[in-house]
Scaffold this motif. Structure first.
Motif, mmCIF file in Angstrom:
data_model
loop_
_atom_site.group_PDB
_atom_site.id
_atom_site.type_symbol
_atom_site.label_atom_id
_atom_site.label_comp_id
_atom_site.label_asym_id
_atom_site.label_seq_id
_atom_site.Cartn_x
_atom_site.Cartn_y
_atom_site.Cartn_z
ATOM 1 N N LEU A 22 0.629 -1.175 -0.098
ATOM 2 C CA LEU A 22 -0.138 -0.027 0.126
ATOM 3 C C LEU A 22 1.010 1.341 0.009
ATOM 4 O O LEU A 22 2.130 1.320 0.562
ATOM 5 N N ASN A 23 0.254 2.101 -0.582
ATOM 6 C CA ASN A 23 0.933 3.492 -0.481
ATOM 7 C C ASN A 23 0.710 4.590 0.671
ATOM 8 O O ASN A 23 -0.586 4.984 0.637
ATOM 9 N N GLU A 24 1.414 4.435 1.634
ATOM 10 C CA GLU A 24 1.116 5.151 2.628
ATOM 11 C C GLU A 24 1.239 6.749 2.775
ATOM 12 O O GLU A 24 0.713 7.437 3.445
ATOM 13 N N GLY A 25 1.543 7.256 1.696
ATOM 14 C CA GLY A 25 1.978 8.610 1.563
ATOM 15 C C GLY A 25 2.935 9.112 2.219
ATOM 16 O O GLY A 25 3.280 10.302 2.523
ATOM 17 N N ALA A 26 3.926 8.358 2.602
ATOM 18 C CA ALA A 26 5.359 8.727 3.307
ATOM 19 C C ALA A 26 6.518 7.803 3.132
ATOM 20 O O ALA A 26 6.116 6.601 2.609
ATOM 21 N N ILE A 27 7.482 8.091 3.316
ATOM 22 C CA ILE A 27 9.021 7.388 3.231
ATOM 23 C C ILE A 27 9.366 7.167 4.510
ATOM 24 O O ILE A 27 9.666 8.202 5.206
ATOM 25 N N TYR A 28 9.853 6.219 4.852
ATOM 26 C CA TYR A 28 10.522 5.898 6.104
ATOM 27 C C TYR A 28 12.061 5.397 5.815
ATOM 28 O O TYR A 28 12.208 4.358 5.204
ATOM 29 N N LEU A 29 12.856 6.368 6.048
ATOM 30 C CA LEU A 29 14.188 6.351 5.764
ATOM 31 C C LEU A 29 14.990 5.856 6.726
ATOM 32 O O LEU A 29 15.131 6.563 7.894
ATOM 33 N N ARG A 30 15.906 4.756 6.854
ATOM 34 C CA ARG A 30 16.686 4.467 7.821
ATOM 35 C C ARG A 30 18.371 4.531 7.404
ATOM 36 O O ARG A 30 18.631 4.125 6.593
ATOM 37 N N GLY A 115 29.725 4.802 2.988
ATOM 38 C CA GLY A 115 29.880 4.047 4.390
ATOM 39 C C GLY A 115 28.667 4.236 5.118
ATOM 40 O O GLY A 115 28.566 3.524 6.262
ATOM 41 N N ILE A 116 27.634 4.844 4.542
ATOM 42 C CA ILE A 116 26.331 4.775 5.362
ATOM 43 C C ILE A 116 25.312 3.951 4.439
ATOM 44 O O ILE A 116 25.315 4.020 3.064
ATOM 45 N N ASN A 117 24.746 2.841 5.120
ATOM 46 C CA ASN A 117 23.936 2.223 4.413
ATOM 47 C C ASN A 117 22.429 2.772 4.697
ATOM 48 O O ASN A 117 21.872 3.125 5.875
ATOM 49 N N PHE A 118 21.625 2.999 3.521
ATOM 50 C CA PHE A 118 20.236 3.275 3.537
ATOM 51 C C PHE A 118 19.404 2.339 3.375
ATOM 52 O O PHE A 118 19.608 1.667 2.486
ATOM 53 N N ASN A 119 18.162 2.680 4.181
ATOM 54 C CA ASN A 119 16.991 1.584 4.063
ATOM 55 C C ASN A 119 15.850 2.303 3.851
ATOM 56 O O ASN A 119 15.564 3.224 4.590
#
Length: 290
Positions: A22-30, A115-119
């Protein structure tokens, strides 16, 4: 009949999902930084990344969080930074781009941070994935064993073997990385020689107050309560040699250096040890796209 056969043939080649995304209308970036990053550097990077992402016009606002959540149920360190990126409704977007295209552009722009892993995920989706997998990733491969160094070696081999598979994105090894730590081993026989009783733990009290800090009072801010902790300034406790000179009070009123009753040295130890079912494991997390 012919139409039925054609429909069955076409249906067999359609893709399917157990639960549609589903498209929640937001992105969660870690963002997973190196485990050895300090607080000041993590705070600076958090602000930089936040300002960097804010340049995209499709964004409404960004909320950032570093370290563990407020309720303390998710143990982690300064190396863990999370961004809640709220998006405008797609009808307000001025560019011809969809949600996946926006994520791809953000990924490409964030490559300036080696050196930074983005998820990338979505707020609700991220919570469900973490609850199911046990780590912060959509899918995870777990390797169980006792030797932490052997686990990391095997996990890296697995990560290298899957990284070029089509559709796998954001692969990351959740390492039990080692960090230097100051170890102070008190010796009972030496403490007895200098009339320092082990029951009063005078030496441990000195260590707690000078290095770790000890609550001396409490500060109230309306309904919030904070401990007021006391400890030595950094320049008086930032080396092994300075720690050795800490004075410990004996029962006859004398003071002796800590090095006379303890072995003080720097060792390395794991920052995190992941467990499941009373067994150690290491995880290789990754997402799938397409």
């Amino acid at each position: 009949m012919n139409l039925l056969v054609i429909c069955i043939g076409r249906f067999a080649f359609y893709g399917s999902q157990f639960i549609p995304k589903l498209n929640e209308g937001a992105i969660y970036l870690r963002a997973n930084l190196p485990n050895s990053v300090n607080l000041d550097e993590a705070v600076q990077l958090t602000q930089e990344i936040k300002e960097f992402i804010s340049k995209f016009v499709e964004l409404k606002f960004i909320l950032s969080q570093m370290d563990r959540p407020n309720d303390g149920t998710d143990p982690t360190g300064f190396f863990n930074i999370e961004f809640h990126i709220e998006l405008k409704t797609e009808g307000e977007w001025k560019r011809k781009i969809d949600n996946n295209g926006l994520i791809t552009e953000i990924k490409q722009q964030l490559q300036v941070y080696p050196g930074i892993n983005f998820n990338f995920s979505q707020p609700i989706q991220d919570n469900v994935e973490e609850y199911v997998a046990g780590v912060k990733s959509l899918l995870v491969i777990k390797i169980f064993g006792n030797d932490l160094f052997e686990l990391e070696s095997r996990a890296q081999k697995v990560a290298n073997s899957i990284k070029d598979i089509k559709g796998i994105e954001d692969s990351n090894v959740y390492k039990n990385s080692v960090l230097p730590e100051l170890r102070i081993q008190l010796h009972d026989d030496k403490m007895a020689r200098y009339a320092i009783t082990t029951t009063t733990t005078a030496a441990q009290a000195v260590i707690a107050k000078t290095i770790g800090g000890q609550a001396a009072s409490t500060f109230y801010d309306e309904e919030k309560k904070f401990d007021i902790r006391i400890r030595f300034e950094k320049e008086y406790r930032d080396s092994k040699e300075k720690t050795e000179k800490f004075l410990v009070l004996t029962t006859d009123g004398k003071r002796i250096p800590l090095k006379e009753i303890a072995t003080i040295d720097f060792k390395t130890g794991p920052t995190f040890i992941y467990r499941e079912g009373n067994s150690r494991y290491i995880a290789i997390g990754f997402n799938i796209e397409g």
